[in-house]
Design a protein around this motif. Structure first.
Motif, mmCIF file in Angstrom:
data_model
loop_
_atom_site.group_PDB
_atom_site.id
_atom_site.type_symbol
_atom_site.label_atom_id
_atom_site.label_comp_id
_atom_site.label_asym_id
_atom_site.label_seq_id
_atom_site.Cartn_x
_atom_site.Cartn_y
_atom_site.Cartn_z
ATOM 1 N N SER A 19 0.833 -1.203 0.000
ATOM 2 C CA SER A 19 0.000 0.000 0.000
ATOM 3 C C SER A 19 0.869 1.255 0.000
ATOM 4 C CB SER A 19 -0.912 -0.026 1.228
ATOM 5 O OG SER A 19 -1.631 1.171 1.330
ATOM 6 N N ASP A 20 1.889 1.265 0.858
ATOM 7 C CA ASP A 20 2.794 2.424 0.915
ATOM 8 C C ASP A 20 3.519 2.618 -0.415
ATOM 9 O OD1 ASP A 20 2.029 2.731 3.554
ATOM 10 O OD2 ASP A 20 3.910 1.978 4.402
ATOM 11 N N THR A 70 2.521 1.649 -3.429
ATOM 12 C CA THR A 70 1.568 2.105 -4.441
ATOM 13 C C THR A 70 1.293 3.600 -4.271
ATOM 14 O OG1 THR A 70 0.547 -0.081 -4.501
ATOM 15 C CG2 THR A 70 -0.750 1.731 -5.354
ATOM 16 N N ARG A 71 1.086 4.031 -3.026
ATOM 17 C CA ARG A 71 0.830 5.446 -2.755
ATOM 18 C C ARG A 71 2.051 6.291 -3.157
ATOM 19 N NH1 ARG A 71 -0.601 4.997 2.117
ATOM 20 N NH2 ARG A 71 1.407 5.416 3.084
ATOM 21 N N ALA A 72 3.247 5.832 -2.837
ATOM 22 C CA ALA A 72 4.469 6.570 -3.180
ATOM 23 C C ALA A 72 4.633 6.669 -4.699
ATOM 24 C CB ALA A 72 5.691 5.905 -2.549
ATOM 25 N N LYS A 81 2.199 6.644 -6.948
ATOM 26 C CA LYS A 81 1.198 7.593 -7.449
ATOM 27 C C LYS A 81 1.639 9.029 -7.180
ATOM 28 C CE LYS A 81 -2.805 4.557 -7.233
ATOM 29 N NZ LYS A 81 -4.095 4.258 -6.589
ATOM 30 N N GLU A 82 2.183 9.261 -5.968
ATOM 31 C CA GLU A 82 2.670 10.605 -5.639
ATOM 32 C C GLU A 82 3.818 11.007 -6.567
ATOM 33 O OE1 GLU A 82 3.745 10.651 -1.508
ATOM 34 O OE2 GLU A 82 1.670 10.382 -0.844
#
Length: 111
Positions: A68-69, A71-73, A75-76
């Motif tokens: 999850s981390d 994937t979020r990183a 996208k950012e």
């Protein structure tokens, strides 16, 4: 005499049964010791299995969080790249406009 023979024969039968019974009791005791050893081993293995299952669950949870981390990183990072690209294109357009204006002024001064 016959009675003596009969007594000897009966004694031999009793001795044979006694030996067989003693042998069976020895085997029974050995099997009981073996059974206790196997039960102890089984309990130890069950405890290790339980600990392994707990460790695996913790690892699964950590992996989900890391995924999850990550994937979020990603996208950012993609969003920042897009923002940077737009900003660069905007600056490029602004510089181009400034150059065009400067050339226009220069052209009017020279002519």
């Amino acid at each position: 005499m016959q009675s003596d023979r009969m007594c000897v024969f009966q004694q031999r039968i009793r001795d044979g049964h006694s030996d067989s019974l003693e042998s069976a009791l020895i085997r029974l005791e050995e099997e009981q010791h073996r059974s206790v050893g196997l039960a102890d081993t089984n309990a130890l293995l069950r405890e290790q299995l339980s600990q392994s299952e707990q460790a695996n669950q913790a690892l699964r949870e950590n992996l989900q969080k890391l995924t999850s981390d990550w994937t979020r990183a990603m996208k950012e990072a993609e969003q920042r790249e897009e923002d940077w690209q737009r900003e660069r294109e905007g600056r490029s357009g602004h510089v181009g406009q400034q150059q065009a204006r400067l050339l226009s002024v220069w052209g009017s001064v020279v002519l």
